[in-house]
Write a protein that holds these residues in place. Sequence first.
Motif, PDB file in Angstrom:
ATOM      1  N   SER A  89      22.051   9.142  15.877  1.00 28.94           N
ATOM      2  CA  SER A  89      21.524   8.415  14.726  1.00 28.94           C
ATOM      3  C   SER A  89      20.499   9.240  13.962  1.00 28.94           C
ATOM      4  CB  SER A  89      20.863   7.103  15.179  1.00 28.94           C
ATOM      5  OG  SER A  89      21.783   6.233  15.789  1.00 28.94           O
TER       6      SER A  89
ATOM      7  N   HIS B 242      17.000   8.485  12.029  1.00 27.09           N
ATOM      8  CA  HIS B 242      15.992   7.434  12.065  1.00 27.09           C
ATOM      9  C   HIS B 242      15.042   7.552  10.886  1.00 27.09           C
ATOM     10  CE1 HIS B 242      17.118   6.315  16.198  1.00 27.09           C
ATOM     11  NE2 HIS B 242      17.334   7.614  16.352  1.00 27.09           N
ATOM     12  N   CYS B 243      14.574   6.413  10.425  1.00 21.05           N
ATOM     13  CA  CYS B 243      13.687   6.348   9.271  1.00 21.05           C
ATOM     14  C   CYS B 243      12.438   5.567   9.666  1.00 21.05           C
ATOM     15  CB  CYS B 243      14.419   5.643   8.134  1.00 21.05           C
ATOM     16  SG  CYS B 243      13.608   5.760   6.551  1.00 21.05           S
TER      17      CYS B 243
ATOM     18  N   THR C 218      14.168   1.881  10.616  1.00 21.27           N
ATOM     19  CA  THR C 218      15.591   1.568  10.695  1.00 21.27           C
ATOM     20  C   THR C 218      16.311   2.845  11.095  1.00 21.27           C
ATOM     21  OG1 THR C 218      17.442   0.475   9.570  1.00 21.27           O
ATOM     22  CG2 THR C 218      16.189   2.074   8.278  1.00 21.27           C
ATOM     23  N   ARG C 219      17.615   2.747  11.275  1.00 19.80           N
ATOM     24  CA  ARG C 219      18.393   3.933  11.640  1.00 19.80           C
ATOM     25  C   ARG C 219      19.760   3.868  10.996  1.00 19.80           C
ATOM     26  NH1 ARG C 219      20.109   2.709  18.022  1.00 19.80           N
ATOM     27  NH2 ARG C 219      21.492   0.951  17.539  1.00 19.80           N
ATOM     28  N   VAL C 220      20.378   5.039  10.874  1.00 18.61           N
ATOM     29  CA  VAL C 220      21.759   5.164  10.423  1.00 18.61           C
ATOM     30  C   VAL C 220      22.542   5.740  11.593  1.00 18.61           C
ATOM     31  CG1 VAL C 220      23.321   6.265   8.792  1.00 18.61           C
ATOM     32  CG2 VAL C 220      21.056   5.501   8.023  1.00 18.61           C
TER      33      VAL C 220
ATOM     34  N   VAL D  21      24.113   1.014   9.338  1.00 15.84           N
ATOM     35  CA  VAL D  21      22.673   0.755   9.301  1.00 15.84           C
ATOM     36  C   VAL D  21      22.357  -0.313  10.344  1.00 15.84           C
ATOM     37  CG1 VAL D  21      20.716   0.017   7.899  1.00 15.84           C
ATOM     38  CG2 VAL D  21      22.596   1.282   6.837  1.00 15.84           C
TER      39      VAL D  21
ATOM     40  N   TYR E  82      15.799   0.012   3.542  1.00 13.53           N
ATOM     41  CA  TYR E  82      17.215   0.126   3.195  1.00 13.53           C
ATOM     42  C   TYR E  82      17.464   1.339   2.297  1.00 13.53           C
ATOM     43  CZ  TYR E  82      18.716  -4.275   5.281  1.00 13.53           C
ATOM     44  OH  TYR E  82      19.026  -5.266   6.177  1.00 13.53           O
TER      45      TYR E  82
ATOM     46  N   ALA F 262      17.468   4.392   4.358  1.00 16.61           N
ATOM     47  CA  ALA F 262      18.749   4.570   5.058  1.00 16.61           C
ATOM     48  C   ALA F 262      19.805   5.129   4.116  1.00 16.61           C
ATOM     49  CB  ALA F 262      19.209   3.234   5.637  1.00 16.61           C
TER      50      ALA F 262
END
Length: 255
Positions: free
Chosen positions: A62, A64-65, A80-82, A122, A165, A168
């Motif tokens: 992933s 990560h943010c 969050t993560r992608v 996401v 968002y 991401a």
Amino acid sequence: MLLFDRFNLGHGFRKYFEIHPATDDALRDSVYRIRHEVYCEELGFEPVRPDRRETDEYDAHSMHCLLRTSSEPIRPVGCTRVVLTRAEEPDYPLPFERTCAATLDRSIVDPSRLPRDRIAEVSRLAVRSTYRRRRGESLADAPIHDEDFGTTVHPRFPYIPIGLYLGAIALAERAGIETLFILTEPRLASHFAKLGVDVRQIGGPVEHRGTRIPSMMDVQGIIKDMRFLLKPMWRTIREEIGAAYEQVAHAGRTV
């Protein structure tokens, strides 16, 4: 929130927050600790871990943010993560492909037939309770409500969830991702429509920490059709993410 910030979202975002791709162990540790605080300690979605870090099998695959306050003292706000597919195991499912296997409408889209290196998901969006409007509510997927936009008399803007968002989306764009999937609250599409973001439902609801529906977003379509009001915030976030990656690349060249 000042009216000026409401209509100059790039300025407003930078005034309150900073966003980072979690490219090193310290930043990822902050991400995992936010997730533990929200998912394990507060909402009980996951068991409490002795190290107070919430992680799973998808984190190693992933991006990560991390969202933090921009003024001192710097404090973690949300993350969050992608989740990416696995080059070495192209058929390995993304999280939603497992959860929604029985409810996906494959006449709309069949993720298994898409180029696997061009899709991602996401997930694990978490906002610390200190920065949420209603303490204790579930914000795991889409912490956006009609009242978060305020009124014409008292305007507001949900910087935190929208910032995450957009973060991401910026990560996905850099990675060459074309389609983002998300498992979230049914009302997400209507809230994102306010911002010119098309979120398309691709299957029936499932029970996953409440009622959730699988949806998809076209990365370039989001960027192209984004409302004028949102574009300054998008540019700010994209620039901050890009600058962080450039810094990492520069550090690598000078080692």
